[in-house]
Motif scaffolding. Sequence first.
Motif, mmCIF file in Angstrom:
data_model
loop_
_atom_site.group_PDB
_atom_site.id
_atom_site.type_symbol
_atom_site.label_atom_id
_atom_site.label_comp_id
_atom_site.label_asym_id
_atom_site.label_seq_id
_atom_site.Cartn_x
_atom_site.Cartn_y
_atom_site.Cartn_z
ATOM 1 N N ARG A 22 -12.669 11.454 -0.545
ATOM 2 C CA ARG A 22 -11.621 10.438 -0.690
ATOM 3 C C ARG A 22 -11.655 9.808 -2.073
ATOM 4 N N SER A 23 -12.854 9.555 -2.589
ATOM 5 C CA SER A 23 -12.964 8.975 -3.924
ATOM 6 C C SER A 23 -12.483 9.958 -4.985
ATOM 7 N N MET A 131 -15.282 20.961 -0.630
ATOM 8 C CA MET A 131 -14.945 21.945 0.386
ATOM 9 C C MET A 131 -13.515 21.721 0.877
ATOM 10 N N PRO A 132 -12.739 22.779 1.073
ATOM 11 C CA PRO A 132 -11.336 22.628 1.491
ATOM 12 C C PRO A 132 -11.165 21.800 2.762
ATOM 13 N N LEU A 133 -12.040 21.997 3.745
ATOM 14 C CA LEU A 133 -11.908 21.229 4.984
ATOM 15 C C LEU A 133 -12.206 19.750 4.754
ATOM 16 N N SER A 134 -13.150 19.444 3.877
ATOM 17 C CA SER A 134 -13.433 18.049 3.545
ATOM 18 C C SER A 134 -12.259 17.422 2.816
ATOM 19 N N LEU A 135 -11.596 18.210 1.982
ATOM 20 C CA LEU A 135 -10.416 17.712 1.279
ATOM 21 C C LEU A 135 -9.300 17.378 2.255
ATOM 22 N N ALA A 136 -9.117 18.221 3.257
ATOM 23 C CA ALA A 136 -8.100 17.943 4.275
ATOM 24 C C ALA A 136 -8.464 16.701 5.081
ATOM 25 N N ASP A 137 -9.762 16.537 5.389
ATOM 26 C CA ASP A 137 -10.201 15.332 6.104
ATOM 27 C C ASP A 137 -9.946 14.078 5.267
ATOM 28 N N ALA A 138 -10.129 14.203 3.952
ATOM 29 C CA ALA A 138 -9.898 13.059 3.073
ATOM 30 C C ALA A 138 -8.429 12.662 3.052
ATOM 31 N N VAL A 139 -7.548 13.651 3.008
ATOM 32 C CA VAL A 139 -6.105 13.356 3.034
ATOM 33 C C VAL A 139 -5.728 12.659 4.335
ATOM 34 N N SER A 141 -7.676 10.894 6.257
ATOM 35 C CA SER A 141 -8.257 9.559 6.281
ATOM 36 C C SER A 141 -7.458 8.583 5.430
ATOM 37 N N LEU A 142 -7.008 9.030 4.248
ATOM 38 C CA LEU A 142 -6.245 8.150 3.362
ATOM 39 C C LEU A 142 -4.858 7.834 3.924
ATOM 40 N N LEU A 143 -4.316 8.753 4.712
ATOM 41 C CA LEU A 143 -2.983 8.531 5.294
ATOM 42 C C LEU A 143 -3.034 7.863 6.663
ATOM 43 N N LYS A 144 -4.221 7.535 7.124
ATOM 44 C CA LYS A 144 -4.366 6.974 8.470
ATOM 45 C C LYS A 144 -3.560 5.700 8.692
ATOM 46 N N LEU A 146 -0.654 5.121 7.990
ATOM 47 C CA LEU A 146 0.728 5.464 8.320
ATOM 48 C C LEU A 146 0.934 5.732 9.803
ATOM 49 N N THR A 147 -0.167 5.771 10.565
ATOM 50 C CA THR A 147 -0.021 6.001 12.007
ATOM 51 C C THR A 147 0.730 4.859 12.696
ATOM 52 N N ILE A 148 0.735 3.677 12.094
ATOM 53 C CA ILE A 148 1.484 2.565 12.686
ATOM 54 C C ILE A 148 2.988 2.812 12.637
ATOM 55 N N PHE A 149 3.417 3.742 11.761
ATOM 56 C CA PHE A 149 4.830 4.127 11.688
ATOM 57 C C PHE A 149 5.077 5.437 12.431
ATOM 58 N N ASN A 150 4.123 5.827 13.302
ATOM 59 C CA ASN A 150 4.216 7.070 14.077
ATOM 60 C C ASN A 150 4.278 8.312 13.187
ATOM 61 N N PHE A 151 3.650 8.226 12.028
ATOM 62 C CA PHE A 151 3.580 9.393 11.147
ATOM 63 C C PHE A 151 2.515 10.353 11.686
ATOM 64 N N PRO A 152 2.810 11.646 11.807
ATOM 65 C CA PRO A 152 1.845 12.607 12.397
ATOM 66 C C PRO A 152 0.697 12.939 11.444
ATOM 67 N N VAL A 153 -0.215 12.005 11.259
ATOM 68 C CA VAL A 153 -1.298 12.184 10.308
ATOM 69 C C VAL A 153 -2.241 13.297 10.756
#
Length: 264
Positions: A22-23, A131-139, A141-144, A146-153
Motif C-alpha cells: 500500500r505504501s 508480488m502481484p497478489l500483494s499488489l491486488a490486495d493493496a488496491v 485495501s486502499l479502495l475499501k 468506497l464500500t459505503i457507496f456499494n462499490f464492488p471492491v
Amino acid sequence: MDKMILGRYLPGDSILHRLDPRSKLLALFLFILIIFWANNPLTNLLLFVFTFSLLFLSKLPWTFFFKGLKSMLFLIAFTTLFQLFFTNSGAVLVQFSFLKITEGGLSQAGIIFCRFVLIIIFSTLLTLTTMPLSLADAVESLLKPLTIFNFPVRELGLMLSMSLRFVPTLADDTSRIMNAQRARGVDFDQGSLLDKVRAFIPLLIPLFASSFKRADALATAMEARGYQGKVARSRYRQLSWKWWDSLALLILFLLGLVLFILKS
C-alpha cells in the motif's frame, strides 16, 4: 516474452521488498504528482539521483531491469520527437524544410523524456519488488472506503489479482504457440511491418481458445470451493503497515517540497 515486466516479480530481501504494498502504491501516485514540478535541469537531476538510489537499494539486477524498458522505447522516442519538432517557442536553432527545432521545443522534449523515463523506472521498480497478489490486495485495501457507496471492491480485487496472476501464463502460451508456428515455417521477424502483423494473426485463435479454456477451468474450480464474491472472507496474506512505510512516504513528500521550491 523474457522482456515482459508486467506481472513479473523478482524475490529479494531489500528495503523496498519489505515495504507494505500500500505504501508503494501511494508512493507511485505521489511520485507521478511531484514529477510534474520538475521543469528544469536541477529538479530533474534530483529525481534521477533519487530514483537510481532506489534501484541501488532494491538490489535488483540492472541488466534485467533496463532490458525490460526496451518495450517502451518507441513510445518515449515518438513523444519526445513530437515535442521537439512541433513545439515552436523561442529562438530557432535548426530548421529542416518545414520542421524546425527551437529552444522551447528542445527544452520541452527534454522534460517529457525525463518524465517518461522516471515514471517507467519507478513503476517498473514497484512491479519487480511487489508480488502481484500483494499488489491486488493493496488496491483492494486502499479502495475499501468506497464500500459505503456499494462499490464492488472485493470483486475488483479478485479480477485484478487474477489478471496479474495470468499475465505470465498468457505470455508462456504465446511463446509456446509461436514456437509451434516457427516449427511449421512461419517467420515472425522478416518482411515489412504489414507482413509481421499478418504473421501474428494465426496466434490469435489458439491463444483465445487457450484463454477461454483456462478461464472456464478457473470458474469451475472456484465454484467447487464455494466462492461467493459478496461474502466477507478471511485472508491468508495479511498486510502490515510499519513505521518505515510512513518514513518512505515522508521522504517522498519532502522531495516533492524541495522540487516545488526549486521549480522554474
